[in-house]
Write a protein that holds these residues in place. Sequence first.
Motif, PDB file in Angstrom:
ATOM      1  N   PRO A  23       0.796  -1.359  -0.076  1.00 18.94           N
ATOM      2  CA  PRO A  23      -0.014  -0.084   0.063  1.00 18.94           C
ATOM      3  C   PRO A  23       0.911   1.528  -0.114  1.00 18.94           C
ATOM      4  O   PRO A  23       0.500   2.306  -0.878  1.00 18.94           O
ATOM      5  CB  PRO A  23      -0.795  -0.150   1.231  1.00 18.94           C
ATOM      6  N   LEU A  26       2.572   1.572  -3.586  1.00 16.59           N
ATOM      7  CA  LEU A  26       1.689   2.039  -4.355  1.00 16.59           C
ATOM      8  C   LEU A  26       1.305   3.506  -4.152  1.00 16.59           C
ATOM      9  O   LEU A  26       1.326   4.243  -5.117  1.00 16.59           O
ATOM     10  CB  LEU A  26       0.111   1.351  -4.380  1.00 16.59           C
ATOM     11  N   ARG A  27       1.307   3.996  -3.156  1.00 18.03           N
ATOM     12  CA  ARG A  27       0.985   5.428  -2.878  1.00 18.03           C
ATOM     13  C   ARG A  27       2.256   6.344  -3.474  1.00 18.03           C
ATOM     14  O   ARG A  27       2.062   7.410  -3.898  1.00 18.03           O
ATOM     15  CB  ARG A  27       0.636   5.792  -1.295  1.00 18.03           C
ATOM     16  N   SER A  30       2.386   6.073  -6.949  1.00 14.68           N
ATOM     17  CA  SER A  30       1.082   7.054  -7.616  1.00 14.68           C
ATOM     18  C   SER A  30       1.508   8.541  -7.412  1.00 14.68           C
ATOM     19  O   SER A  30       1.261   9.251  -8.460  1.00 14.68           O
ATOM     20  CB  SER A  30      -0.200   6.858  -6.741  1.00 14.68           C
ATOM     21  N   ARG A  31       2.148   8.919  -6.343  1.00 11.98           N
ATOM     22  CA  ARG A  31       2.586  10.387  -6.223  1.00 11.98           C
ATOM     23  C   ARG A  31       3.457  10.711  -7.070  1.00 11.98           C
ATOM     24  O   ARG A  31       3.699  11.769  -7.671  1.00 11.98           O
ATOM     25  CB  ARG A  31       2.777  10.744  -4.937  1.00 11.98           C
ATOM     26  N   ARG A  36      -2.071   5.814 -11.867  1.00 12.26           N
ATOM     27  CA  ARG A  36      -2.396   4.289 -11.101  1.00 12.26           C
ATOM     28  C   ARG A  36      -1.473   3.420 -11.915  1.00 12.26           C
ATOM     29  O   ARG A  36      -1.235   2.708 -11.350  1.00 12.26           O
ATOM     30  CB  ARG A  36      -3.840   4.267 -10.917  1.00 12.26           C
ATOM     31  N   ARG A 111      -7.426  18.605  -4.284  1.00 13.61           N
ATOM     32  CA  ARG A 111      -6.567  17.415  -4.797  1.00 13.61           C
ATOM     33  C   ARG A 111      -6.179  17.679  -5.994  1.00 13.61           C
ATOM     34  O   ARG A 111      -4.895  17.090  -6.163  1.00 13.61           O
ATOM     35  CB  ARG A 111      -7.477  16.007  -4.355  1.00 13.61           C
ATOM     36  N   ILE A 114      -3.111  20.135  -6.155  1.00 11.81           N
ATOM     37  CA  ILE A 114      -1.795  19.367  -5.582  1.00 11.81           C
ATOM     38  C   ILE A 114      -1.171  18.543  -6.461  1.00 11.81           C
ATOM     39  O   ILE A 114       0.036  18.307  -6.613  1.00 11.81           O
ATOM     40  CB  ILE A 114      -2.218  18.908  -4.126  1.00 11.81           C
ATOM     41  N   HIS A 133       6.718  13.904   3.336  1.00 15.17           N
ATOM     42  CA  HIS A 133       5.278  14.666   3.710  1.00 15.17           C
ATOM     43  C   HIS A 133       4.065  13.754   3.348  1.00 15.17           C
ATOM     44  O   HIS A 133       3.137  13.983   3.813  1.00 15.17           O
ATOM     45  CB  HIS A 133       5.221  16.072   3.318  1.00 15.17           C
ATOM     46  N   VAL A 134       4.570  12.755   2.637  1.00 15.09           N
ATOM     47  CA  VAL A 134       3.393  11.686   2.386  1.00 15.09           C
ATOM     48  C   VAL A 134       3.569  10.363   3.001  1.00 15.09           C
ATOM     49  O   VAL A 134       2.729  10.008   3.749  1.00 15.09           O
ATOM     50  CB  VAL A 134       3.233  11.481   0.901  1.00 15.09           C
TER      51      VAL A 134
ATOM     52  N   MET B  20      -4.189  14.861   1.904  1.00 14.42           N
ATOM     53  CA  MET B  20      -4.928  14.145   0.745  1.00 14.42           C
ATOM     54  C   MET B  20      -4.115  13.144   0.232  1.00 14.42           C
ATOM     55  O   MET B  20      -4.474  12.187  -0.246  1.00 14.42           O
ATOM     56  CB  MET B  20      -5.685  15.152   0.201  1.00 14.42           C
ATOM     57  N   LEU B  21      -2.898  13.617  -0.203  1.00 17.37           N
ATOM     58  CA  LEU B  21      -1.929  12.794  -0.982  1.00 17.37           C
ATOM     59  C   LEU B  21      -1.748  11.321   0.061  1.00 17.37           C
ATOM     60  O   LEU B  21      -1.135  10.390  -0.596  1.00 17.37           O
ATOM     61  CB  LEU B  21      -0.578  13.437  -1.182  1.00 17.37           C
ATOM     62  N   ARG B  22      -1.850  11.574   1.356  1.00 18.58           N
ATOM     63  CA  ARG B  22      -1.609  10.453   2.112  1.00 18.58           C
ATOM     64  C   ARG B  22      -2.672   9.080   1.941  1.00 18.58           C
ATOM     65  O   ARG B  22      -2.454   8.176   2.732  1.00 18.58           O
ATOM     66  CB  ARG B  22      -1.262  10.627   3.715  1.00 18.58           C
ATOM     67  N   ALA B  23      -3.849   9.661   1.412  1.00 21.82           N
ATOM     68  CA  ALA B  23      -4.740   8.578   1.124  1.00 21.82           C
ATOM     69  C   ALA B  23      -4.060   7.203   0.377  1.00 21.82           C
ATOM     70  O   ALA B  23      -3.599   7.463  -0.525  1.00 21.82           O
ATOM     71  CB  ALA B  23      -5.829   9.095   0.577  1.00 21.82           C
ATOM     72  N   GLU B  24      -4.337   6.040   0.698  1.00 20.21           N
ATOM     73  CA  GLU B  24      -3.823   5.057  -0.011  1.00 20.21           C
ATOM     74  C   GLU B  24      -4.682   4.344  -1.206  1.00 20.21           C
ATOM     75  O   GLU B  24      -5.960   4.586  -1.042  1.00 20.21           O
ATOM     76  CB  GLU B  24      -3.782   3.725   0.916  1.00 20.21           C
ATOM     77  N   PRO B  25      -4.016   4.703  -2.524  1.00 17.99           N
ATOM     78  CA  PRO B  25      -4.756   4.346  -3.714  1.00 17.99           C
ATOM     79  C   PRO B  25      -5.383   2.772  -3.489  1.00 17.99           C
ATOM     80  O   PRO B  25      -4.635   1.955  -3.103  1.00 17.99           O
ATOM     81  CB  PRO B  25      -3.807   4.511  -4.662  1.00 17.99           C
ATOM     82  N   VAL B  26      -6.336   2.512  -4.272  1.00 20.94           N
ATOM     83  CA  VAL B  26      -6.775   1.285  -4.231  1.00 20.94           C
ATOM     84  C   VAL B  26      -6.423   0.873  -5.827  1.00 20.94           C
ATOM     85  O   VAL B  26      -6.818   1.267  -6.754  1.00 20.94           O
ATOM     86  CB  VAL B  26      -8.270   1.096  -4.228  1.00 20.94           C
TER      87      VAL B  26
END
Lengths: 174, 187
Positions: A23, A26-27, A30-31, A36, A111, A114, A133-134, B20-26
Amino acid sequence: MLVRAVLAGDPAAFAVLVDRHAPACLRFASRMLGSREDAEDATQEAFVRAHRALARYDEAVRFRTWVMSILANRCRTTLLHRHRRTSRVIVDGAAVEQAAGPSTDDDAELRDAIERALARLETAQREAFVLKHVEMLSYEEMSAITGAGVSALKMRVRRACERLQVLLREDGYA
Amino acid sequence: MREQQEDDQLTGALAQAASMLRAEPVPRAGWREALLEAVASDEIDQMPLHRWSVRPAAAIAACAACVIAGAALSYGVLRGPAGAPAPGVAASSVRNGDASLPVRFALEAPGAVHVSIVGDFNGWNPAGLPLHRMPDGRTWEVEVGLTPGRYAYAFVVDGRLARDSSAAESGADDFGVPNSVVLVGGS
């Protein structure tokens, strides 16, 4: 130790590592990549490479740090190839579609803003900002992942924040 | 520390956006299974990488040694001592695969009348291997066939021993003048 279990022939142990760390991977991807699909590909490749090199894993390093360092390299490679192929910044397709249409959700607008701003950062600054920061990592762990020194990473984070604030202000966010 | 914590503290819209960027993508359905399948079809590399650990000084010394050895085998720059005739030059050429390798010794001694070379390869016989004056009138040369190995040697200039001060290695002082050493490599 899950890594030892995998090396001893227990493939299920690697599934546990995937569930525990995928998880965040992936995050991060993604950032970094703004897509995705690209993030899923990069993360999958990072785990496959980590599995292949598991016998060389140094237990003195956290598994998350190790797999993240592999993933960070994959993201940089993906961005490099993407840049060579297109010579322009690509942001997440879904985000572009949402940004192009009317939005009824303030959070969704922020969102999108950013994500667009993040995509405009230099790769090294984006990487440092996301890790700090993430992913909320320490500078020491960021250094282990990126190979950059702590001082350089602090400077990248600071400049990334300054740039992001400028870009957000341009979008009407104070 | 306090300053760094303040630096790391996000404020305003950026702080909200970062959260918001800390939300885990599905991931897409089946992504996890595809990953595990890819892992299962791959093999763990069982051979750990050999980690070389070389100190910079050792690496530099090794490089320098290679350069010196190569230069000695290829050119063999030889010079006489202070007070002796002008510095000399000796060069070697190597034919790969031969048991005996031609090594050319040269000495720059414009004022000398007779020059010879003595060493392990001729039983240290001063009359054994005279050098020949070259057309430039300054250089004396001789080519010697040597099998691979280590040879101590010295020049004899008008009856005086003169070592090569720039050779890669010096041998023991057997005759009042420290010897020079040439290493002849095999193929």
